[in-house]
Design a protein around this motif. Structure first.
Motif, PDB file in Angstrom:
ATOM      1  N   GLY B 257      44.981  35.671  37.042  1.00 56.12           N
ATOM      2  CA  GLY B 257      44.870  36.990  36.409  1.00 56.12           C
ATOM      3  C   GLY B 257      43.595  37.708  36.831  1.00 56.12           C
ATOM      4  O   GLY B 257      43.605  38.920  37.082  1.00 56.12           O
ATOM      5  N   THR B 276      48.229  44.091  34.209  1.00 56.59           N
ATOM      6  CA  THR B 276      48.813  43.169  33.226  1.00 56.59           C
ATOM      7  C   THR B 276      50.272  42.858  33.569  1.00 56.59           C
ATOM      8  O   THR B 276      50.720  41.723  33.453  1.00 56.59           O
ATOM      9  CB  THR B 276      48.742  43.749  31.800  1.00 56.59           C
ATOM     10  N   ALA B 279      50.265  40.622  36.720  1.00 58.62           N
ATOM     11  CA  ALA B 279      49.852  39.248  36.396  1.00 58.62           C
ATOM     12  C   ALA B 279      50.972  38.500  35.661  1.00 58.62           C
ATOM     13  O   ALA B 279      51.231  37.319  35.924  1.00 58.62           O
ATOM     14  CB  ALA B 279      48.583  39.276  35.551  1.00 58.62           C
ATOM     15  N   ALA B 303      47.055  35.200  31.355  1.00 56.55           N
ATOM     16  CA  ALA B 303      47.044  35.914  32.643  1.00 56.55           C
ATOM     17  C   ALA B 303      46.885  37.429  32.474  1.00 56.55           C
ATOM     18  O   ALA B 303      46.002  38.029  33.092  1.00 56.55           O
ATOM     19  CB  ALA B 303      48.313  35.584  33.428  1.00 56.55           C
ATOM     20  N   PRO B 304      47.714  38.087  31.628  1.00 57.20           N
ATOM     21  CA  PRO B 304      47.561  39.546  31.513  1.00 57.20           C
ATOM     22  C   PRO B 304      46.198  39.960  30.965  1.00 57.20           C
ATOM     23  O   PRO B 304      45.633  40.953  31.399  1.00 57.20           O
ATOM     24  CB  PRO B 304      48.674  39.954  30.541  1.00 57.20           C
ATOM     25  N   ALA B 307      43.601  39.637  33.630  1.00 55.36           N
ATOM     26  CA  ALA B 307      43.813  40.708  34.614  1.00 55.36           C
ATOM     27  C   ALA B 307      43.312  42.049  34.082  1.00 55.36           C
ATOM     28  O   ALA B 307      42.631  42.806  34.786  1.00 55.36           O
ATOM     29  CB  ALA B 307      45.306  40.809  34.942  1.00 55.36           C
TER      30      ALA B 307
END
Lengths: 161, 494
Positions: B257, B276, B279, B303-304, B307
């Protein structure tokens, strides 16, 4: 035709009218200069042409987009309580109108109390609105005048700040 | 000054008492803005902007930057606890974050977000310190034709990527450019569209325009949709620590991310939001537990959010090194600097090293503050949602009107703010993107300046605009993005 589509068509037509006035004014009032020394009119000329083109494209796009124009969906965003929105819009106009005549604190108190009364639940009367308005006005005054030293309008009656 | 020396110098600026306080206050206020649904970073920053007028340029930008990444963090809190994204970049987090809350893992989700945001923010600041000086050094070699290609090309690409169709985006971009032509023309001193009115001859103040387009328009939108305050379950402190399994599963998505967010944030457009989605999509493709995504998987939060924060940091690279704001928020930061007499761009590092390196170094402090303060205070942030909406709307009105007046002590500016507030609300209602309007207003004078300087240099030869490989490459790149954007959109529609 949905409200959104009608609104966008109206925006495009308004844009075309604005571009016409803007371009005419540019050509009459501003110097074009020479290619090596472009005058003050050159950039506005380009902007006016861009606005006219975009407005025309907007009208064409809205008319072409049959699904958006005649379909059942695509309602205009920003729904909600029309009366509350009108109250907020009224406050946004009334506040700067009252500021030079009443001064900052009285104008802030008056507009805030009226808006809180209109936006708040019906069961909460003027007492809640007045209390909230006093708190907000004192907070804003303390922040802008006390902490930041912004010279806000203070004249009790009359005089532009 | 090398990047390492720069960071050390920046830390000496950022660790002075006023700047530490500014970073902390910015991060805290920003978190509050991010938590409140509807009040996004742009609107929140526009309303807070007047409070920074009395600060030094470095302190003001440190505070505003803190608000920006604080808002990015705060937006995720309501996504996880209430399924209500505080701002657009937190929408993806609702998919798995709220599911984790339903499974009783809200605390762990909040911790994964906070730690991931800290990791992403810290790594990205290092990237920012490395990339921005390199880009600035390269930009110093560019002349007016290349700068015109860069500015006008970025404007077209940004208008295209800001949402809405091409005619709609170009329409609002043209409105912004039109507003930028009002006032005294800087080269010859000719009054343009001023009606011989002193206030208009000073032009439309960018800060006032942003307050109207985002702040006042938000006020009208919020007033129309007042709802009841949300009911939130308290999150005990002991629930905040993720399990060993959750730690293990979050690590790789944090790293992926961060990389994705940093790269996407460098590009024109709403980088934080786009990053987002990218990712999350990457996790759906490469994640080991991809089959659990959408059902409360840690990866779907880690992850989001990493990111999102990395993109928020790398978005500073084009602003600080090229003077090109690639988003509405960055345009607002540029306006804040201009108010303080500081021009962002290739010379910023040389002329105002305290601003350049101070802001970069302050992000370490802000990210640390977000981590240390926000997790234990999650209950406090959520309680913000219980503030009666009428009070919030009235507060926004006071901030917008008083703030617009405070810019130049002028009631005229208040009327401009109100007028643009109505315009902004109408455009929003009709699904027009607002960011191109602000960018047109901010970048319009630069486009005109570089255009005229180029023609002066070439004595009227129009070939100067495409007469060198750099300009050609920039125009070509911009055209490619526009064509690919249109192609992608057509593909998505069909």
């Amino acid at each position: 035709m949905t409200r959104s589509a009608r609104g966008r068509t109206a925006s495009g037509l308004a844009g075309l009218a604005l571009a016409a006035v803007y371009l005419t004014w540019t050509l009459i009032d501003l110097p074009l200069g020479r290619r090596a020394e472009p005058g003050a009119a050159v950039f506005p000329l380009a902007v006016g042409i861009l606005l006219a083109g975009a407005s025309l494209a907007l009208v064409i796009e809205t008319r072409r987009d049959r699904s958006a124009a005649f379909g059942p969906g695509a309602p205009a965003r920003g729904g909600g309580d029309r009366r509350r929105r009108l109250a907020a819009a009224g406050a946004l106009i009334a506040y700067p109108l009252l500021l030079p005549f009443l001064g900052y604190l009285p104008a802030t108190l008056l507009v805030s109390a009226a808006l809180l009364r209109e936006l708040g639940p019906a069961r909460r009367g003027w007492g809640w609105a007045a209390l909230g308005a006093a708190g907000l006005a004192i907070f804003a005054w303390g922040l802008f005048v006390g902490a930041l030293g912004v010279p806000l309008p203070v004249s009790p009656l009359g005089g532009r700040p | 000054m090398s990047a390492f020396d720069g960071i050390l110098y920046g830390l000496s600026v950022a660790t002075t008492a006023p700047n530490v306080l500014a970073a902390l206050a910015g991060a805290v206020v920003g978190t509050g803005i991010g938590v409140l649904p509807g009040l996004g970073p742009a609107a929140g920053m526009a309303l807070v902007l007047p409070l920074t007028y009395t600060l030094s340029p470095a302190t003001a930008l440190i505070a505003l930057a803190g608000i920006y990444y604080g808002a990015m963090y705060g937006g995720s809190t309501t996504s996880i606890l209430l399924n209500v994204p505080g701002e657009a970049a937190a929408v993806v987090t609702t998919l798995d974050g709220y599911r984790m809350t339903q499974r009783g893992r809200a605390g762990a989700a909040l911790a994964v977000v906070a730690i991931g945001s800290f990791v992403a923010g810290t790594v990205s600041v290092a990237g920012l310190a490395l990339f921005a000086p390199l880009l600035a050094a390269g930009a110093l070699r560019l002349g007016p034709p290349q700068l015109l290609a860069l500015t006008a090309g970025a404007l077209l690409v940004l208008a295209r990527l800001s949402g809405g169709s091409l005619p709609r985006a170009t329409f609002v971009l043209a409105l912004g450019l039109l507003l930028s032509t009002i006032g005294v023309e800087p080269v010859t001193g000719v009054h343009r569209f001023t009606f011989e009115w002193l206030e208009l001859s000073r032009g439309i103040e960018i800060a006032v325009a942003v307050m109207g387009l985002f702040g006042a328009a938000e006020l009208l939108a919020l007033a129309g949709g007042l709802g009841d305050a949300a009911a939130v379950r308290p999150v005990p402190l002991r629930e905040l620590w993720p399990t060993r399994e959750e730690w293990r599963r979050a690590l790789a998505p944090w790293i992926r991310g961060t990389g994705i967010g940093f790269l996407v944030g460098l590009l024109p457009g709403p980088g934080s939001t786009i990053s987002t989605f990218v990712a999350y999509r990457v996790e759906q493709i490469v994640g080991k537990y991809r089959h659990e995504l959408g059902q409360g998987a840690v990866e779907g939060v880690a992850a989001p959010e990493a990111a999102n924060n990395a993109a928020a940091t790398s978005a500073f690279v084009p602003l600080l090194s090229l003077g090109l704001p690639f988003s509405g928020v960055m345009a607002l930061l540029q306006a804040a600097l201009t108010i303080h007499g500081v021009q962002p761009g290739p010379l910023l590092m040389e002329r105002h090293p305290d601003v350049f390196w101070g802001v970069i170094a302050s992000m370490y402090i802000g990210n640390l503050a977000l981590l240390v303060l926000n997790l234990p205070l999650v209950g406090l942030w959520v309680s913000l949602l219980r503030v009666p909406r009428p009070l919030l709307v009235t507060g926004i009105l006071l901030m917008a009107v008083t703030g617009a007046f405070a810019v130049r002590n002028s009631l005229f500016d208040v009327w401009v703010m109100a007028g643009l507030g109505f315009l902004g609300y109408a455009l929003r209602t009709l699904d027009f993107p607002l960011v191109p309007l602000v960018l047109g207003l901010v970048l319009g004078p630069f486009v005109e300046k570089y255009f005229r300087e180029s023609l002066f240099l070439s004595r009227g030869d129009l070939g100067i605009f495409v007469g060198d490989p750099v300009s050609l490459a920039i125009w070509g790149g911009s055209a490619l993005v526009l064509v690919l954007g249109a192609w992608g959109r057509r593909g998505a529609e069909s």
